[in-house]
Motif scaffolding. Structure first.
Motif, mmCIF file in Angstrom:
data_model
loop_
_atom_site.group_PDB
_atom_site.id
_atom_site.type_symbol
_atom_site.label_atom_id
_atom_site.label_comp_id
_atom_site.label_asym_id
_atom_site.label_seq_id
_atom_site.Cartn_x
_atom_site.Cartn_y
_atom_site.Cartn_z
ATOM 1 N N GLU A 217 0.827 -1.207 0.000
ATOM 2 C CA GLU A 217 0.000 0.000 0.000
ATOM 3 C C GLU A 217 0.859 1.253 0.000
ATOM 4 O OE1 GLU A 217 -2.423 1.828 3.556
ATOM 5 O OE2 GLU A 217 -3.635 0.268 2.599
ATOM 6 N N ASN A 218 1.942 1.248 0.761
ATOM 7 C CA ASN A 218 2.794 2.427 0.856
ATOM 8 C C ASN A 218 3.659 2.640 -0.374
ATOM 9 O OD1 ASN A 218 3.186 4.111 3.633
ATOM 10 N ND2 ASN A 218 2.119 2.170 3.957
ATOM 11 N N VAL A 224 1.852 10.294 -2.409
ATOM 12 C CA VAL A 224 0.937 10.921 -1.441
ATOM 13 C C VAL A 224 1.613 11.030 -0.078
ATOM 14 C CG1 VAL A 224 -1.313 10.752 -0.308
ATOM 15 C CG2 VAL A 224 -1.059 10.034 -2.693
ATOM 16 N N THR A 225 2.371 10.002 0.283
ATOM 17 C CA THR A 225 3.099 10.024 1.565
ATOM 18 C C THR A 225 4.034 11.226 1.638
ATOM 19 O OG1 THR A 225 3.012 7.623 1.810
ATOM 20 C CG2 THR A 225 4.755 8.769 2.993
ATOM 21 N N GLN A 226 4.787 11.451 0.566
ATOM 22 C CA GLN A 226 5.738 12.564 0.574
ATOM 23 C C GLN A 226 5.039 13.917 0.476
ATOM 24 O OE1 GLN A 226 9.024 11.995 -2.126
ATOM 25 N NE2 GLN A 226 9.132 9.803 -1.713
ATOM 26 N N GLU A 233 5.201 9.053 10.540
ATOM 27 C CA GLU A 233 4.058 8.293 11.045
ATOM 28 C C GLU A 233 3.987 6.908 10.399
ATOM 29 O OE1 GLU A 233 4.037 11.321 9.997
ATOM 30 O OE2 GLU A 233 3.028 12.633 11.442
ATOM 31 N N ASN A 234 4.220 6.854 9.071
ATOM 32 C CA ASN A 234 4.185 5.572 8.369
ATOM 33 C C ASN A 234 5.296 4.642 8.846
ATOM 34 O OD1 ASN A 234 2.088 6.661 6.995
ATOM 35 N ND2 ASN A 234 3.054 6.659 4.984
ATOM 36 N N ALA A 235 6.475 5.230 9.133
ATOM 37 C CA ALA A 235 7.586 4.421 9.642
ATOM 38 C C ALA A 235 7.228 3.807 10.997
ATOM 39 C CB ALA A 235 8.843 5.278 9.770
ATOM 40 N N GLN A 236 6.511 4.556 11.824
ATOM 41 C CA GLN A 236 6.093 4.043 13.134
ATOM 42 C C GLN A 236 5.110 2.880 12.971
ATOM 43 O OE1 GLN A 236 4.573 7.449 15.223
ATOM 44 N NE2 GLN A 236 6.590 8.363 15.538
#
Length: 591
Positions: A217-218, A224-226, A233-236
């Motif tokens: 998904e990522n 969009v993440t960047q 947050e995604n890394a967590q």
């Protein structure tokens, strides 16, 4: 499978039973000839290896006491020969089974891929794609060794145990019973471990699936993440999922690692018992030094197959969870499939009729209710209305991407539910909102639905949709390589290439779902000129938010409140001053 969530464990809908394992034999039967050959080679290798202790016993009890050097040399050569034969046969067998294992991987993965292509849109709408991918790649790799070498090794190790028992009883019956006395202890230990071990590896499967789903998904949403600076947050979240996977793996390995020490300890106790019984209980006259050495060697050899069977059992338990999920995917019903009595719909003219159609994506939540309308061959029909009213659903039902709750859809008077999917969809050109571009050349993307198209036909289709100009300006023209999902192309360029792909198929019914949403006004005006030529003689369904693009359609249907609120030509609906009039007027004022 967990619905649309990467952090929810999958729940198997049916518990595993040995019918699943029996079912997997379908993949094994195809290679039974090679597997039997490998088994025969393994038996010869095993028997050759078991001759060694007998040679050692004879040398200790006879040849060495008699100081017969000539015979000792011959026995040494024979001992080395048995080892060489065993290694040679084992190597050949290993090569055969490596090929068989890869063939089984190919067969299972091919069946999975074919089945996934037949599953309805609903299956992909409701499931994280990462959890589907891991089944096709990782899980198949894991179970292949179990289905090839695992089955062979179970038979081989059982035969090894039988041969060793024969040799042991031939040497000494009482010491053979000492060796066998460890089996009940081992059986109790394995029964204690089995259930917990399977549950632990099922949990590993779940956590691995969750991690893969979030990763997929990522990767898809990296831009969009960047854009929203969500990296931290995604890394967590990824760390939390990785930690859960790590803990589940350690827990599963803890149970798996109990098997080998248990086997090794029982084997050590048995060998010690041989020395105790042989030296202290039985008389020296009854048991010679050569007998004790030979029996100790056979005891090690006897427990080696048991240790191997334990490892196979270990691997078997680990992979059962994967096999369960593979068969769960294969058992997923292809609800949108040819009916048993389905027939070719034949060449269609494009007469479409919806007769009292009701449809829902979820039970109890209808999207369309009691819709009825007729479209004559060659007519162009525009579907307009608020977002989420069901416009795209109408054309999806016409293409039979979903089945109806009730009612009937016919083309040329033939119920589409009774037609073969290939005969239906091969005569329809469908351009959806998502302009999907495959990795490869632009040339291959345009001819995706018609591989026999000539270069001239491909260029002509591109010219009609105004794509030829920008394609020709690229360094390699139509042979330009594009990345997955066309990441290096603009949204408008992807849409034009998709347009060319659709038009090249020369459809009898054309469906355009927001086909020009990413195209600039100038290109759209040129494109409309080309489309007017193409729409002549074809039944077409056009979904568009820009109402100026559908003014010339033969029929405009305003979809709202689960049905057709208004229907007529542009002029008729404007004169009526209803919902379409309000929408058109508001949009015209904005422009």
């Amino acid at each position: 499978m967990a619905r649309n969530r990467y952090d929810v464990d999958e729940v198997l809908e049916t518990p595993f039973d040995f019918a699943h394992l029996k079912r997997s034999f379908v993949y094994i039967k195809k290679y039974k000839g090679k597997m039997i050959t490998a088994l025969v080679l393994s038996v010869f290798a095993a028997i050759s290896g078991l001759l060694g202790p007998l040679i050692t016993q004879y040398a200790l009890d006879n040849t060495i006491p008699q100081k017969n050097m000539g015979q000792l040399v011959l026995l040494t050569l024979a001992f080395v020969g048995t080892i060489a034969v065993s290694i040679t046969f084992s190597t050949i067998r290993s090569r055969i089974m490596t090929v068989v294992g890869q063939d089984i991987i190919f067969d299972i993965r091919t069946d999975l891929f074919k089945h996934l292509q037949e599953l309805p849109f609903e299956y992909y709408d409701n499931r994280p794609h990462g959890k589907i991918l891991i089944r096709v790649v990782n899980y198949v790799n894991s179970v292949s060794d179990m289905l090839s070498n695992g089955i062979i090794n179970v038979i081989l190790e059982c035969l090894n145990m039988l041969f060793i028992m024969i040799f042991m009883f031939f040497v000494n019956v009482k010491l053979s019973l000492v060796v066998l006395s460890g089996l009940p202890i081992f059986a109790v230990i394995m029964m204690m471990i089995k259930k917990r071990q399977r549950k632990a590896w099922q949990d590993v499967s779940n956590k691995s699936s969750n991690l893969n789903a979030y990763l997929q998904e990522n990767i898809t949403g990296a831009r969009v993440t960047q854009i929203f600076t969500r990296e931290e947050e995604n890394a967590q979240i990824f760390d939390r999922l990785s930690e859960k996977y790590r803990k589940s793996w350690i827990n599963a390995v803890k149970y798996s690692n109990l098997v080998w020490p248990a086997t090794d300890n029982v084997s050590t106790l048995v060998r010690a018992a041989i020395f105790v019984v042989g030296l202290l209980v039985l008389t020296p006259a009854a048991v010679s030094l050569g007998t004790i050495v030979a029996m100790t060697s056979y005891a090690s050899s006897f427990w080696q197959p048991i240790m191997n069977l334990s490892n196979i059992f270990n691997n078997f338990i680990n992979n059962i969870a994967y096999l369960e999920r593979i068969f769960e995917t294969l058992d997923e019903p292809a609800t949108i499939a040819d009916k048993p009595n389905a027939q070719d719909i034949g060449d269609i003219t494009g007469e479409v009729k919806f007769d009292d159609v009701t449809f829902s994506y979820e039970q109890g939540k209808t999207v369309l209710e009691h819709i009825s309308f007729d479209v004559k061959p060659g007519e162009s029909v525009a579907l307009v209305g608020p977002t989420g009213a069901g416009k795209s659903t109408v054309v999806s039902l016409l293409s039979r991407f979903y089945d109806l709750d009730s009612g009937k859809i016919t083309i040329d008077g033939k119920d589409i539910s009774q037609a073969t999917l290939h005969s239906l969809r091969s005569q329809m050109g469908i351009m959806l909102q998502d302009s999907f571009i495959f990795s490869g050349t632009i040339y291959d993307n345009i001819r995706y639905g018609r591989l026999d198209a000539t270069e001239e036909e491909i260029r002509e289709a591109a010219k009609i949709v105004c794509a030829d100009e920008f394609i020709s300006e690229m360094k390699d023209g139509y042979m330009t390589e594009v990345n997955e999902r066309g990441s290096k192309l603009s949204g408008g360029q992807k849409q034009l290439i998709s347009f060319a792909r659709t038009l090249l198929s020369d459809p009898k019914i054309l469906v355009l779902d927001e086909a020009t949403s990413s195209i600039d006004a100038r290109t759209e005006k040129l494109l409309q000129q080309g489309l007017q030529r193409l729409l002549v003689g074809r039944t077409s369904f056009i979904i568009a938010h820009r109402l100026s693009t559908i003014k010339n359609c033969d029929k405009i249907m305003y979809i709202d409140n689960k049905g057709i609120a208004e229907c007529g030509t542009h002029d008729q609906l404007i004169a009526k001053k209803g919902e379409y009039y309000k929408l058109y007027t508001a949009q015209h004022m904005d422009e």
